[in-house]
Design a protein around this motif. Structure first.
Motif, short mmCIF file in Angstrom:
data_model
loop_
_atom_site.label_atom_id
_atom_site.label_comp_id
_atom_site.label_asym_id
_atom_site.label_seq_id
_atom_site.Cartn_x
_atom_site.Cartn_y
_atom_site.Cartn_z
N ASN A 566 0.80 -1.22 0.00
CA ASN A 566 0.00 0.00 0.00
C ASN A 566 0.84 1.27 0.00
O ASN A 566 0.32 2.36 0.27
N ALA A 567 2.12 1.12 -0.32
CA ALA A 567 3.03 2.26 -0.48
C ALA A 567 3.10 3.13 0.77
O ALA A 567 3.29 4.35 0.70
N ILE A 568 2.95 2.50 1.93
CA ILE A 568 3.07 3.23 3.19
C ILE A 568 4.54 3.39 3.56
O ILE A 568 4.97 4.42 4.07
N THR A 569 5.30 2.36 3.28
CA THR A 569 6.76 2.42 3.40
C THR A 569 7.32 1.40 2.44
O THR A 569 6.57 0.72 1.73
N ILE A 588 7.07 7.90 11.26
CA ILE A 588 5.74 7.37 11.55
C ILE A 588 4.65 8.34 11.12
O ILE A 588 3.60 7.95 10.63
N LEU A 589 4.92 9.64 11.25
CA LEU A 589 3.95 10.63 10.77
C LEU A 589 3.73 10.47 9.27
O LEU A 589 2.59 10.51 8.78
N THR A 590 4.82 10.26 8.52
CA THR A 590 4.71 10.08 7.07
C THR A 590 3.99 8.79 6.74
O THR A 590 3.17 8.74 5.82
N PHE A 591 4.28 7.70 7.48
CA PHE A 591 3.58 6.43 7.25
C PHE A 591 2.07 6.62 7.45
O PHE A 591 1.25 6.14 6.64
N LEU A 592 1.70 7.31 8.51
CA LEU A 592 0.28 7.54 8.80
C LEU A 592 -0.39 8.36 7.70
O LEU A 592 -1.52 8.08 7.29
#
Length: 717
Positions: A566-569, A588-592
């Protein structure tokens, strides 16, 4: 002299073969060989390269079924080498590359290490290449490294260069400090503060003029190194790239690899405690003979960027009479192609680190030869500034060495060549380069490959091509075998008219023809046409990621697959996810933010001062600020994410739902703690559990494996 040397070498080869055959009772060459060897010697005497090739190939045919032994291997090696050298002299470099490739395994069997190095370099240079690209604003390669832009290339020159006044859009500058030779940092502070209004990225070159001896005696310099780091830490709004102990692979006093790595890691550990400092490991583009570059790599966890000193020059060591093989091995003259030169670094590290040209330039004067090489520089500079960012989207910074060094053989300074300076200013004004004055939007390039879908009635195409010794090149572009456009100017950009194409699949072909007569072509299929709407093919479902460090049975295996899909990381390398690595608050902010669909928040005022728009977490931060993620303690993006941070951020992203008042039962989470509702919600919704029956351990740091597991439990089920 070179021709005489070749003749003598040929004669010596013949004598050795004759002697070897006479002395070897256990093996004798077929009789048919001897007249052919005599013909070869005669061809050498009259300098008839075509005949050398012909008769040498006949020798190889005679011995093709002979048993393998030292004598046969030596004869095969000598014939393939002579064929390759003759083709090289004839200017047929493609055929010469093939002959050197045939020669290489026999040279390896014979243990001829220098011959292997030279032949490998010749194969690399003589092999033609052509690839096609189209401009895009979509990031092509992004590693989420400190201070790495998603697209665009930082550019600039040394801090004390007079040319800086002529560069209103410069986005970085280069500062030097020689360890042990200077202790006063006041000038460095002044220059940095003076440029603060432009928010320049600062490449701080912490050099070791004592080379290997300073590595060995590094303990006596630690205090001075710490003073440099303290200077940077005292200026938290300035972004630094700390380039330490660069160009070690060409030092006259080579360091011991283990000692070098240990010292680099010490500096990196101290520097990377400060979020505004990124570490740069930066070799020279060509190592000294026998040096293995990878032996000196400190490890991914200690390196943020990989740099390289890449200089383009006409002559090897300033010598117009240098050996041809030195020019080829050390990439000067006809072999001074920056794309070819940088390929080793990109292939080794570009899959996981941003790449920068820590120092670069094109020599316009060779002092030792007393010769202007301005024409050479004017051709080389576009290769640096047009080709490199196009072919390698990993390249995110190019620093030009605009300093006059009278004791050195080459002059790369912009200040001493009006022509080169003007061209430099024109090239760096392009949209590929990050401008501090905001006058251009950074773009990158997408490589055109089979399956490309053309979005409109036109397609802009540029080409990178390598044709050895070709002074000029013309690239012709065809669509379905119809010639549509041509270009003879680097980077051979044309705009193809697709409006008359029928809807469907079409073949785009490019043919590059060099002034030497050499030709190379490439093609790709694309979907285009306006006669009827053309739907792009449905994307294939992404394959489950395969990481060597994510065993199938681990608790985080399924969350990792979900996060990557899902291109979260993404992984930290082609086959690594590094689940045990710590995660920062910015990460983690970017992942969210990605898990939430990358929502756009228009209010730029939400972002605190000092956070550059080029930071990878900028949009995520704006979203987090608008949704109450942060309190009076600030954003602290580079700090490790704790368990308390993680559940608080996830709780905020979930909309801060109400929780039961009695849901909290941990001795180490006070009921009035700001993050207490988040802990209660996380436990209630099985996002995470306590670390013990009555403990939550809110201050423990989180790993990448834990973070993606929390996210999966909160949003992936």
């Amino acid at each position: 002299m070179k021709k005489l040397a070749r003749v003598l070498a040929m004669m010596l080869c013949l004598v050795l073969l004759l002697q070897g055959a006479a002395l070897a009772d256990e093996y004798k060459f077929p009789n048919a060989i001897w007249p052919l060897l005599e013909e070869i010697q005669a061809a050498v005497d009259r300098q008839d390269d075509a005949a050398i090739v012909d008769f040498s190939r006949q020798v190889l045919e005679v011995i093709q079924n002979e048993p393998e032994n030292q004598m046969v291997n030596e004869l095969r090696a000598s014939r393939y080498e002579q064929i390759a050298l003759a083709l090289e002299r004839m200017g047929d470099y493609g055929a010469a590359a093939a002959a050197f490739a045939d020669y290489l395994p026999y040279a390896e069997k014979m243990g001829w290490e220098d011959a292997v190095t030279i032949s490998s370099a010749k194969i690399y240079q003589y092999t033609s290449d052509l690839s096609l690209y189209t401009p895009t604003t979509e990031p092509q390669v992004y590693h989420n490294a400190r201070h790495e832009p998603q697209t665009g290339v930082y550019y600039g020159i040394p801090a004390d260069s007079a040319t800086r006044a002529e560069l209103p859009g410069e986005s970085m500058m280069l500062l030097y400090y020689n360890l042990g030779n200077e202790t006063d940092l006041s000038w460095h502070r002044h220059i940095i503060e003076e440029s603060a209004d432009k928010d320049l990225l600062v490449e701080f070159a912490l050099n070791l003029p004592g080379e290997g001896s300073q590595v060995t005696g590094f303990a006596s310099y630690q205090k001075e190194v710490q003073q440099v780091i303290d200077l940077m830490a005292s200026m938290p709004n300035t972004r630094f790239l700390l380039r330490f102990a660069a160009e070690f692979n060409v030092w006259s006093d080579l360091p011991d690899p283990a000692q070098y790595i240990s010292v680099f890691r010490q500096v990196a550990t101290a520097a990377r405690r400060h979020p505004n400092i990124a570490m740069v490991w930066s070799p020279n583009d060509a190592s000294s003979w026998g040096v293995n570059l990878a032996d000196y790599y400190p490890g991914d966890e200690y390196v943020d960027w990989v740099g390289v000193s890449l200089y383009v020059k006409k002559y090897f060591q300033g010598n117009p009479d240098a050996n041809d093989y030195d020019e080829i091995v050390f990439r000067t003259g006809d072999s001074a192609n920056p794309v070819k030169t940088l390929e080793e670094i990109v292939s080794l590290y570009g899959d996981r680190k941003p790449i920068m040209l820590s120092e670069s330039g094109a020599s316009h004067t060779c002092r030792t030869a007393g010769e202007s090489t301005a024409d050479f520089a004017l051709k080389a500079l576009p290769q640096l500034y047009l080709n490199l960012p196009m072919v390698y989207p990993q390249v995110k910074l190019i620093a030009h060495f605009d300093k006059v060094m009278p004791a050195e053989s080459e002059d790369y300074a912009l200040t001493t060549s009006a022509q080169v300076k003007q061209l430099y200013k024109e090239l760096t004004a392009s949209p590929a380069f990050i401008q501090s004055n905001g006058s251009a939007a950074p773009v990158t390039h997408q490589k055109l490959t089979d399956g490309y879908v053309a979005a409109g009635n036109t397609l802009t195409v540029s080409a990178y091509t390598h044709l050895f010794k070709a002074d000029s090149v013309t690239v012709d572009y065809y669509v379905d075998d119809a010639l549509l456009a041509s270009s003879s100017q680097l980077p051979y950009t044309v705009t193809l008219d697709l409006s008359g194409l029928a809807a469907g699949s079409h073949v785009v072909k490019a043919v590059a023809t060099g002034s030497t007569g050499s030709v190379v072509e490439t093609s790709f299929t694309m979907t285009a046409g306006t006669a009827a709407p053309v739907e792009p093919p449905a994307p294939e479902p992404p394959a489950a990621p395969v990481f060597d460090d994510v065993p199938a049975g681990e608790y985080f295996a399924k969350p990792v697959a979900w996060a990557v899909e899902n291109a979260i990381t993404q992984g930290t390398g082609a086959t690594t996810f590094s689940p045990a690595d710590t995660c920062t608050r910015a990460q983690i902010l970017t992942f969210l933010w990605r898990a939430a669909g990358k929502p756009v928040v228009e209010d730029a005022a939400l972002v605190p001062e000092g956070v550059a728009a080029s930071e990878y977490y900028y949009e995520a931060l704006r979203w987090g600020m608008g949704n109450g993620f942060f309190d009076e303690t600030g954003i602290r993006p580079a700090e490790d994410c704790t368990r308390a941070d993680a559940v608080w951020f996830i709780y905020c992203a979930a909309g801060k739902p109400a929780v039961a008042a009695d849901a909290l039962a941990f001795d180490d989470v006070a009921a009035d703690a700001a993050f207490a509702p988040a802990v209660a919600w996380a436990v209630e919704n099985t996002v995470t559990q306590g670390t013990g029956a009555t403990t939550f351990s809110p201050a423990d740091t989180c790993t990448r494996g834990q973070i993606v597991t929390f996210l999966f439990r909160a949003f992936g089920k």
